[in-house]
Motif scaffolding. Structure first.
Motif, PDB file in Angstrom:
ATOM      1  N   ASN A 144      -5.913   2.917  -4.608  1.00  0.00           N
ATOM      2  CA  ASN A 144      -4.755   2.107  -4.231  1.00  0.00           C
ATOM      3  C   ASN A 144      -5.180   0.643  -4.204  1.00  0.00           C
ATOM      4  OD1 ASN A 144      -2.739   0.699  -2.670  1.00  0.00           O
ATOM      5  ND2 ASN A 144      -2.027   2.682  -1.925  1.00  0.00           N
ATOM      6  N   GLU A 200       0.831  -1.202   0.000  1.00  0.00           N
ATOM      7  CA  GLU A 200       0.000   0.000   0.000  1.00  0.00           C
ATOM      8  C   GLU A 200       0.866   1.252   0.000  1.00  0.00           C
ATOM      9  OE1 GLU A 200      -3.919   1.761   2.368  1.00  0.00           O
ATOM     10  OE2 GLU A 200      -2.593   0.342   3.373  1.00  0.00           O
ATOM     11  N   ALA A 232      -5.159  -1.100  -0.778  1.00  0.00           N
ATOM     12  CA  ALA A 232      -5.942  -0.547   0.338  1.00  0.00           C
ATOM     13  C   ALA A 232      -6.802  -1.650   0.956  1.00  0.00           C
ATOM     14  CB  ALA A 232      -6.811   0.609  -0.153  1.00  0.00           C
ATOM     15  N   LYS A 277       1.261   6.787  -6.871  1.00  0.00           N
ATOM     16  CA  LYS A 277       0.189   7.750  -7.178  1.00  0.00           C
ATOM     17  C   LYS A 277       0.683   9.181  -7.022  1.00  0.00           C
ATOM     18  CE  LYS A 277      -3.980   7.243  -5.814  1.00  0.00           C
ATOM     19  NZ  LYS A 277      -5.173   7.075  -4.942  1.00  0.00           N
ATOM     20  N   ASP A 305       0.981   4.169  -2.846  1.00  0.00           N
ATOM     21  CA  ASP A 305       0.772   5.579  -2.479  1.00  0.00           C
ATOM     22  C   ASP A 305       1.853   6.462  -3.102  1.00  0.00           C
ATOM     23  OD1 ASP A 305      -1.563   5.340  -1.045  1.00  0.00           O
ATOM     24  OD2 ASP A 305      -0.584   5.166   0.909  1.00  0.00           O
ATOM     25  N   TYR A 306       3.091   5.995  -3.032  1.00  0.00           N
ATOM     26  CA  TYR A 306       4.200   6.738  -3.641  1.00  0.00           C
ATOM     27  C   TYR A 306       4.009   6.847  -5.153  1.00  0.00           C
ATOM     28  CZ  TYR A 306       8.781   7.421  -5.770  1.00  0.00           C
ATOM     29  OH  TYR A 306       9.810   7.869  -6.556  1.00  0.00           O
TER      30      TYR A 306
END
Length: 418
Positions: A190, A174, A193, A181, A178-179
């Protein structure tokens, strides 16, 4: 055409900074430093603009004119050539970004975490779990193409059997997404998630806690007798871990500066403790004797140093137990039948203390550096109980030496029931 070539030749021979017209809005521009490039000048919506076409060293007149003609055609359609050029460049950047693999992004995330890491072992676990469970299938995949079903496929095989590890892997994935995105390498939700995403697919993850395979305390003397016949730093580190009921990571990181031989106390800094609180460990006579017999290597701070002077590896104690067990394990968990592991000796100690002694429960839990479960009990029991724990560890060391050794606080169960 020869006249146009002559124009270009003449323009290229110029060394004075300026723009030299080549017709049709095409110019050769000479910079103050002497570099030469083609530019296209035009007007759109009443504004004068100019667009670079390329260096005169790499671009010939024919190609420069083709580019200028293409720009003029865009203008006829009401399209700004500069805006179109920027849009194409942005599309190309996005296309390149879409090729970023999961492993590429994970490497950056791990590097960022390493900068502020307090526990190097935690960072190493990031790398090892991703390499073991994720990279074989998703490592080279473009990070923008991975779906939640791909993530589910990674986690499903270990969700029930290694649930704690699987949960950590999911959290690490996750963070990588996140990075990705944030960098524009992927769009949308994500895929790793939990709520409303993987939770309906994998379930809430409530699983029975799987205990580390441990040796019955009635066999600890047999194990210790075998262990003490073995030479080497790893064997002594395992012996020390058993005598102190400490975690492997605490033992492997132990330094001489943490040992107070006069007080017979080993003080473990908060940074190496699971609860992030400093912990004093009373040392039995057997533990003190073990430490005094260890060789000290100049400029090496560790009690149990590797051959080249650093710490022993995380696998050192595990490999010692495996070698002792051989191909047909003889030291196994009485319930699961699995070969014992170093961490399991904490359970061995706990069972011994609970079944064979009259030491209070809070003393035993303190010895294991466990947080007491009851808030009220914790509030009243703020003492480290060091003197009482010293008696407990002395009883444990005596029992490891000879099972029928009975100290002041050791009461065989048959006698206790009488």
């Amino acid at each position: 055409m020869s006249q146009e070539l002559s124009k270009v030749t003449k323009a290229k021979s110029q060394s004075e900074p300026g723009r030299y017209g080549l017709g049709g809005g095409l110019y050769l521009q000479v910079s103050p430093t002497g570099t030469k490039s083609y530019i296209f000048r035009y007007k759109l919506h009443g504004r004068s603009r100019h667009m670079g076409l390329g260096s005169a060293n790499t671009l010939d007149l024919k190609e420069a004119r083709k580019r200028a003609t293409k720009a003029r055609l865009l203008i006829l359609d009401g399209i700004d050539p500069l805006a179109e050029k920027d849009a194409q460049a942005d599309a190309e950047r996005q296309k390149r970004a879409r090729t970023k693999s999961f492993a590429d992004c994970a490497a950056v995330v791990i590097a960022n975490k390493t900068k502020n890491a307090k526990n190097p072992k935690h960072i190493a676990q990031w790398t090892s779990t991703l390499e073991t469970y994720v990279y074989p299938t998703l490592g080279k995949r473009p990070v923008g193409e991975v779906t939640k079903h791909d993530v589910e496929a990674v986690l499903r095989p270990i969700w029930d059997t290694k649930h704690e590890t699987a949960s950590r892997v999911r959290g690490r994935m996750e963070a990588v997404f996140d990075y990705a995105k944030a960098m524009g390498y992927r769009e949308g939700d994500n895929p790793a998630a939990w709520k409303g995403n993987l939770q309906p697919l994998l379930g809430d993850g409530s699983r029975a806690k799987r205990h580390q395979p441990s040796l019955p305390y009635t066999r600890i003397f047999e194990f210790m007798a075998d262990l003490r016949k073995r030479e080497g730093t790893s064997a002594r580190a395992l012996e020390f871990a058993i005598l102190t009921a400490a975690r492997s990571s605490e033992v492997l990181g132990a330094t001489w500066a943490e040992i107070d031989f006069d007080a017979k106390v080993w003080t473990i800094p908060a940074a190496r403790m699971k609860a992030n609180r400093e912990h004093d460990v009373p040392l039995s006579d057997a533990a003190i004797a073990l430490l005094k017999a260890l060789p000290r290597i100049k400029d090496v701070p560790y009690l149990f140093a590797a051959t080249r002077g650093g710490k022993l590896s995380d696998m050192a104690l595990s490999m010692t137990v495996r070698r002792m067990n051989g191909e047909t394990p003889k030291f196994v968990d009485r319930v699961s039948g699995d070969p014992v592991v170093p961490h399991g000796f904490r359970s061995t100690f706990r069972e011994f203390a609970g079944n064979m002694t009259t030491h209070p429960r809070e003393v035993i839990e303190h010895a294991l550096a466990h947080r007491l479960p009851d808030a009220v009990e914790r509030a009243y029991q703020r003492s480290t109980l060091l003197p009482k724990r010293a008696l407990l560890m002395a009883d444990w060391a005596a029992y490891c030496e000879r099972p029928n050794t009975v100290g002041n606080n050791v009461v065989p169960m048959a006698q206790a029931r009488a």
